[in-house]
Design an enzyme around this catalytic site. Structure first.
Site, PDB file in Angstrom:
ATOM      1  N   LYS A  90      47.675  48.557   3.075  1.00 29.11           N
ATOM      2  CA  LYS A  90      46.618  49.125   2.234  1.00 29.11           C
ATOM      3  C   LYS A  90      45.247  48.639   2.694  1.00 29.11           C
ATOM      4  O   LYS A  90      44.238  49.259   2.416  1.00 29.11           O
ATOM      5  CB  LYS A  90      46.840  48.801   0.761  1.00 29.11           C
ATOM      6  CG  LYS A  90      46.902  47.321   0.460  1.00 29.11           C
ATOM      7  CD  LYS A  90      47.060  47.069  -1.028  1.00 29.11           C
ATOM      8  CE  LYS A  90      47.368  45.614  -1.309  1.00 29.11           C
ATOM      9  NZ  LYS A  90      48.799  45.330  -1.401  1.00 29.11           N
ATOM     10  N   LYS A 140      44.782  33.064   2.880  1.00 33.10           N
ATOM     11  CA  LYS A 140      43.942  33.887   2.008  1.00 33.10           C
ATOM     12  C   LYS A 140      42.655  33.166   1.614  1.00 33.10           C
ATOM     13  O   LYS A 140      41.600  33.779   1.539  1.00 33.10           O
ATOM     14  CB  LYS A 140      44.720  34.300   0.750  1.00 33.10           C
ATOM     15  CG  LYS A 140      45.786  35.347   1.038  1.00 33.10           C
ATOM     16  CD  LYS A 140      46.349  35.927  -0.256  1.00 33.10           C
ATOM     17  CE  LYS A 140      47.418  36.975   0.052  1.00 33.10           C
ATOM     18  NZ  LYS A 140      48.121  37.414  -1.156  1.00 33.10           N
ATOM     19  N   LYS A 180      50.447  46.301  11.339  1.00 34.92           N
ATOM     20  CA  LYS A 180      51.332  46.931  10.354  1.00 34.92           C
ATOM     21  C   LYS A 180      50.556  47.896   9.458  1.00 34.92           C
ATOM     22  O   LYS A 180      49.367  47.718   9.231  1.00 34.92           O
ATOM     23  CB  LYS A 180      52.091  45.875   9.551  1.00 34.92           C
ATOM     24  CG  LYS A 180      51.341  45.215   8.430  1.00 34.92           C
ATOM     25  CD  LYS A 180      52.294  44.403   7.532  1.00 34.92           C
ATOM     26  CE  LYS A 180      51.592  44.146   6.204  1.00 34.92           C
ATOM     27  NZ  LYS A 180      52.459  43.910   5.084  1.00 34.92           N
TER      28      LYS A 180
HETATM   29  P1  ADP Z   1      50.243  45.794   2.019  1.00 36.55           P
HETATM   30  O1  ADP Z   1      50.559  45.191   3.368  1.00 36.55           O
HETATM   31  O2  ADP Z   1      49.904  47.218   2.091  1.00 36.55           O
HETATM   32  O3  ADP Z   1      49.218  44.965   1.290  1.00 36.55           O
HETATM   33  P2  ADP Z   1      52.108  44.478   0.310  1.00 36.55           P
HETATM   34  O4  ADP Z   1      51.825  43.211   1.007  1.00 36.55           O
HETATM   35  O5  ADP Z   1      51.631  44.665  -1.087  1.00 36.55           O
HETATM   36  O6  ADP Z   1      51.585  45.702   1.199  1.00 36.55           O
HETATM   37  O7  ADP Z   1      53.677  44.701   0.393  1.00 36.55           O
HETATM   38  C1  ADP Z   1      54.493  45.218  -0.613  1.00 36.55           C
HETATM   39  C2  ADP Z   1      55.877  45.350  -0.040  1.00 36.55           C
HETATM   40  O8  ADP Z   1      55.899  46.345   0.987  1.00 36.55           O
HETATM   41  C3  ADP Z   1      56.399  44.081   0.621  1.00 36.55           C
HETATM   42  O9  ADP Z   1      57.782  43.952   0.366  1.00 36.55           O
HETATM   43  C4  ADP Z   1      56.151  44.307   2.093  1.00 36.55           C
HETATM   44  O10 ADP Z   1      57.051  43.597   2.910  1.00 36.55           O
HETATM   45  C5  ADP Z   1      56.363  45.804   2.219  1.00 36.55           C
HETATM   46  N1  ADP Z   1      55.512  46.350   3.296  1.00 36.55           N
HETATM   47  C6  ADP Z   1      54.171  46.430   3.287  1.00 36.55           C
HETATM   48  N2  ADP Z   1      53.711  47.004   4.410  1.00 36.55           N
HETATM   49  C7  ADP Z   1      54.804  47.298   5.168  1.00 36.55           C
HETATM   50  C8  ADP Z   1      54.997  47.914   6.448  1.00 36.55           C
HETATM   51  N3  ADP Z   1      53.964  48.350   7.174  1.00 36.55           N
HETATM   52  N4  ADP Z   1      56.253  48.054   6.910  1.00 36.55           N
HETATM   53  C9  ADP Z   1      57.304  47.636   6.190  1.00 36.55           C
HETATM   54  N5  ADP Z   1      57.199  47.049   4.976  1.00 36.55           N
HETATM   55  C10 ADP Z   1      55.963  46.876   4.455  1.00 36.55           C
END
Ligand code: ADP
Ligand code: NA
Length: 330
Positions: A200, A114, A197
């Site tokens: 957001k 990061k 993946k």
């Molecule tokens: P983002 O990737 O949208 O920033 P976060 O990192 O805030 O999401 O993840 C919040 C939770 O959601 C975590 O437990 C993460 O493993 C799960 N998560 C996020 N994106 C995915 C995805 N595409 N598939 C499965 N789980 C996800």
């Protein structure tokens, strides 16, 4: 025997959770409620480590809580709270930061990633010590288990090291938590770029299903999802990532197995699959969105639920902190 204590948190860093958050994390939180003594936390302290806007944070924290309730967390069966409402998190984090080596903290890969993206001078010290706050989140509740994905393994390892170090140095105060490998979580990919993946931070809004989107919009996103060369419906994440992702979502939301779906769509085309999945997704998101609205339309009631959650959390957290303070010599 008492059920295992589990702690898990999610950051309020978007205007809505997306389908990946639900199928990869929150669905499992809901499923675990009855089997474990679950503490679920909207981690707003973590959400200010990389810059934020106050009104936006406040809104996102409430939306996150409302969505978690709408998705099925039940305050009667778990403890749902907002991290900043339990001051013990920040207090314990300080103590833990004083037994963390600077070199040890510097080895955290997520900070390196990061801060490389943000630039060293723009990365906060809070971002650097983020894993220590995360350790405090877990240790305050004497969690036996912590659900972790691959990306959080190193942080949980640090948490375990800090718990053991504290216990050995000052006397027992913390349960050393074990990783809980979550079965049945689906990795959801971007609908427009099925090798990445769903996130957001996706480049295209068409690639993510936001749980607060107009249901018709979600249906359209499914129908316009990027699919793969060929026409046969196969589950092959390597060569057919787009179709495989649709099948994964379909299976997770319908309760069918992938094999059942493959049989059902044998001889049919991508269009048939997308049309049906669009309906399945619409049926899923419509009530979620309505329930989220109901929670947001009654702010006093939502605040009350969160205050009750914070009280329940504090009852445990204050006890742990008092014990840790005593051991330290305060
Ligand atoms: P983002 O990737 O949208 O920033 P976060 O990192 O805030 O999401 O993840 C919040 C939770 O959601 C975590 O437990 C993460 O493993 C799960 N998560 C996020 N994106 C995915 C995805 N595409 N598939 C499965 N789980 C996800
Ligand atoms: Na429970």
């Amino acid at each position: 025997a008492r059920p295992p204590r589990v702690l898990s948190g999610i950051q309020p860093t978007a205007d809505s959770f997306h389908l990946g958050n639900y199928l990869g994390a929150v669905r499992n939180w809901v499923a675990m409620q009855d089997d474990v003594d679950a503490f679920y936390c909207v981690v707003d302290l973590h959400a200010i480590t990389a810059g934020h806007e106050p009104a936006e944070l406040r809104r996102r924290t409430r939306v996150s809580a409302a969505q978690l309730l709408a998705l099925g967390l039940d305050p009667e069966r778990c403890t749902l709270f907002v991290q900043s409402q339990v001051p013990e998190h920040a207090q314990l984090a300080w103590v833990l930061s004083c037994i963390t080596g600077f070199g040890e903290a510097s080895r955290m890969v997520q900070f390196k990633d990061k801060s490389q993206k943000q630039g060293a001078d723009r990365s906060s010290v809070g971002l650097f010590t983020y894993p220590i706050l995360q350790a405090a989140d877990i240790l305050l509740y004497q969690a036996d288990q912590v659900p972790v994905g691959e990306d959080q393994r190193q942080h949980l390892e640090l948490t375990r090291d800090l718990a053991q170090r504290f216990n050995n140095t000052f006397g027992p105060a913390f349960t050393v938590p074990a990783p809980y490998i979550v079965k049945d979580t689906a990795k959801i990919t971007d609908l427009q770029d099925p090798t990445a993946k769903m996130s957001k931070s996706s480049s295209s809004p068409a690639g993510i299903i936001d749980l607060l989107d107009e249901p018709a919009r979600s249906a359209k996103k499914i129908r316009s999802a990027v699919t793969d060369a060929g026409r046969e419906i196969l589950f092959d994440t390597e060569n057919k990532p787009g179709v495989s992702n649709l099948l994964t979502i379909y299976a997770a939301l319908s309760g069918h197995t992938i094999d059942e779906l493959l049989e059902q769509y044998d001889g049919k085309g991508y269009g048939d699959l997308k049309k049906d999945l669009a309906e399945v997704v619409t049926a899923f998101v419509t009530p979620i969105r309505e329930r989220t609205r109901l929670y947001l339309d009654d702010p006093a009631q939502l605040d009350k639920m969160l205050a009750v959650g914070a009280d329940k959390a504090r009852a445990v957290a204050a006890q742990t902190l008092a014990q840790a303070y005593d051991r330290v010599g305060f």
